[in-house]
Enzyme design. Structure first.
Site, PDB file in Angstrom:
ATOM      1  N   TYR A 146       6.518   3.232 -10.093  1.00 10.66           N
ATOM      2  CA  TYR A 146       5.512   4.005 -10.825  1.00 10.66           C
ATOM      3  C   TYR A 146       6.068   4.591 -12.121  1.00 10.66           C
ATOM      4  CZ  TYR A 146       1.634   4.272  -7.476  1.00 10.66           C
ATOM      5  OH  TYR A 146       0.559   3.999  -6.679  1.00 10.66           O
ATOM      6  N   LYS A 196      11.801  -3.473   1.623  1.00  9.12           N
ATOM      7  CA  LYS A 196      11.728  -4.933   1.481  1.00  9.12           C
ATOM      8  C   LYS A 196      13.156  -5.406   1.223  1.00  9.12           C
ATOM      9  CE  LYS A 196       9.339  -8.756   1.198  1.00  9.12           C
ATOM     10  NZ  LYS A 196       8.700  -9.370   2.380  1.00  9.12           N
ATOM     11  N   ASP A 228       5.818  -5.785   4.725  1.00  5.80           N
ATOM     12  CA  ASP A 228       4.763  -6.704   5.179  1.00  5.80           C
ATOM     13  C   ASP A 228       4.583  -6.604   6.689  1.00  5.80           C
ATOM     14  OD1 ASP A 228       7.327  -7.785   5.369  1.00  5.80           O
ATOM     15  OD2 ASP A 228       6.723  -9.832   4.838  1.00  5.80           O
ATOM     16  N   ASP A 252       2.000   4.189  -1.236  1.00  7.35           N
ATOM     17  CA  ASP A 252       0.618   4.213  -1.723  1.00  7.35           C
ATOM     18  C   ASP A 252      -0.233   3.273  -0.878  1.00  7.35           C
ATOM     19  OD1 ASP A 252      -1.562   4.693  -3.537  1.00  7.35           O
ATOM     20  OD2 ASP A 252      -1.155   2.733  -4.426  1.00  7.35           O
ATOM     21  N   ASP A 256      -2.982   4.311   2.549  1.00  9.10           N
ATOM     22  CA  ASP A 256      -4.409   3.956   2.612  1.00  9.10           C
ATOM     23  C   ASP A 256      -4.714   3.199   3.904  1.00  9.10           C
ATOM     24  OD1 ASP A 256      -5.100   5.067   0.166  1.00  9.10           O
ATOM     25  OD2 ASP A 256      -6.197   3.279  -0.500  1.00  9.10           O
TER      26      ASP A 256
HETATM   27  C1  IPM Z   1      -2.954   8.007  -4.620  1.00 10.77           C
HETATM   28  C2  IPM Z   1      -3.688   7.285  -5.714  1.00 10.77           C
HETATM   29  C3  IPM Z   1      -2.879   7.426  -7.000  1.00 10.77           C
HETATM   30  C4  IPM Z   1      -1.565   6.746  -6.770  1.00 10.77           C
HETATM   31  C5  IPM Z   1      -3.589   6.883  -8.245  1.00 10.77           C
HETATM   32  C6  IPM Z   1      -4.925   7.543  -8.448  1.00 10.77           C
HETATM   33  C7  IPM Z   1      -2.742   7.003  -9.463  1.00 10.77           C
HETATM   34  O1  IPM Z   1      -3.924   5.969  -5.350  1.00 10.77           O
HETATM   35  O2  IPM Z   1      -2.756   9.230  -4.748  1.00 10.77           O
HETATM   36  O3  IPM Z   1      -2.605   7.370  -3.643  1.00 10.77           O
HETATM   37  O4  IPM Z   1      -1.450   5.514  -6.875  1.00 10.77           O
HETATM   38  O5  IPM Z   1      -0.596   7.450  -6.461  1.00 10.77           O
HETATM   39 MG    MG Z   2      -3.404   5.518  -3.348  1.00 14.36          MG
END
Ligand code: IPM
Ligand code: MG
Length: 363
Positions: A146, A196, A228, A252, A256
């Site tokens: 990032y 990885k 993975d 990240d 999710d």
């Molecule tokens: C998160 C989001 C952010 C990230 C974006 C909005 C920049 O996806 O907080 O997970 O990738 O960190």
């Molecule tokens: Mg995110």
């Protein structure tokens, strides 16, 4: 003798879309807690994201950063919306959040994914796969691909070329891994480090450091998974996980995925920490399609307040009080529209916040 009241200086950054509505309910919950527990909570508001671009020309104004630097904790809503998607990279609302994380050195992102029993049917996975899952993803937040340099897009003789760099120093890895061990020690004592290492040198160093630090925590059981494989294991058998520690990009993605196991991303809070200082935000986004309609689920923002009392103010008793109130309101069948199902009573954002406050008061 009169007892000194505990002071809590909180900056609220509502941001865009439903951010304003959900942080409004989170502040309501804070105020209720403050009166129940005799705390001296003060709030100041700042702009961030698209709203800040409109008013100040940048997604993270100096004023906002200064406010945050003076506070104990930040309560964050959400940023982004279609009207800002075509702006230059540095003006995008999301940049405001990334710059804030970096400027405040919030290197540790904690994302719990827990299935609350009243909501078990909301998951797209079978009940027996997800029942009882309680995972904590610990994501490194201020390094990795990032932020690595060089980065950018250039025009070469052969056409356009884009570059990003994944880079971690020993110090960056050590601080996040050590925190993950500390957290695992306070939980079910299982730590999965995700990398990885079969391809990336960054992961080779990461794995070496995890193994070195593990010697300091003999009571914590450590395993390593390739990212993975971890993505696959999360849907195959999520109950095998307790704490997962990983870098910025993998975290990240996996956070999710872990969130979706619970079926209700609108429910999940997060904390971004540097020591006791923290920024607390719902995992969900700004949902511009439902903004301003009193339809958003404020529970992720409200549970972020619980995390704030846990990690910044060191009052787990108050954190649990918020969490219990949320569970009770859900158990009574109240749901915002995102979670409605048979036998539920649909309520709006504000009413959900009120119900949770009432439940806290009645305890
Ligand atoms: C998160 C989001 C952010 C990230 C974006 C909005 C920049 O996806 O907080 O997970 O990738 O960190
Ligand atoms: Mg995110």
């Amino acid at each position: 003798m009169r007892e000194e009241k505990m002071r809590c200086e909180i900056v609220v950054l509502p941001g865009d879309g439903i951010g304003k509505e959900v942080t409004g309910e989170a502040v309501k919950v804070c105020r209720t807690l403050a009166s129940l527990a005799s705390l001296d909570c003060s709030f100041r508001w700042g702009d961030i994201g698209g709203r800040a671009v409109e008013r100040w020309g940048v997604p993270l104004p100096e004023e906002t950063l200064t406010l945050c630097q003076q506070a104990d904790a930040v309560l964050f809503g959400a940023v982004g919306g279609p009207q800002w998607d075509t702006l230059a990279y540095d003006l995008r609302p999301e940049r405001g959040l990334l710059q804030l994380r970096k400027a405040l050195n919030l290197y540790a992102n904690l994302r719990p994914a827990k299935v609350l029993s009243p909501l078990i049917e909301a998951s797209t996975l079978k009940r027996e796969v997800v029942e009882g899952i309680d995972i904590l993803v610990v994501r490194e937040l201020t390094g990795g691909i990032y932020f690595g340099a060089p980065r950018g897009i250039e025009i070469t003789e052969d056409g356009e070329k884009a570059v990003n760099t994944m880079v971690y120093t020993r110090q960056e890895i050590e601080q996040i891994v050590r925190l993950a061990f500390e957290l695992a020690r306070q939980r079910r004592k299982k730590l999965t480090s995700v990398d990885k290492a079969n391809v990336l040198e960054v992961s080779e160093l990461w794995r070496k450091i995890v193994n070195q630090i593990s010697a300091e925590y003999p009571e914590v059981e450590v395993s390593h998974l390739y990212v993975d494989n971890c993505a696959m294991q999360l849907v195959r058998d999520p109950r095998q996980f307790d704490v997962i520690v990983t870098g910025n990009l993998f975290g990240d993605i996996l956070s999710d995925e872990a969130a979706m196991l619970t079926g209700s991303i609108g429910m999940l809070p997060s904390a971004s920490l540097r020591g006791r200082f923290g920024l607390y935000e719902p995992v969900h986004g700004s949902a511009p399609d439902i903004a301003g309609q009193d339809r958003a689920n404020p529970i992720a923002a409200i549970l972020s307040v619980a995390m704030m009392f846990h990690y910044t103010f060191h009052r787990p008793d108050l954190a649990h009080r918020v969490e219990r109130a949320v569970e009770k309101v859900l158990a009574k069948g109240y749901r915002t529209p995102d979670l409605q199902g048979p036998y539920t009573t649909v309520v709006g954002t504000k009413q959900m916040g009120d119900l949770i406050c009432q439940e806290m008061e009645q305890e």
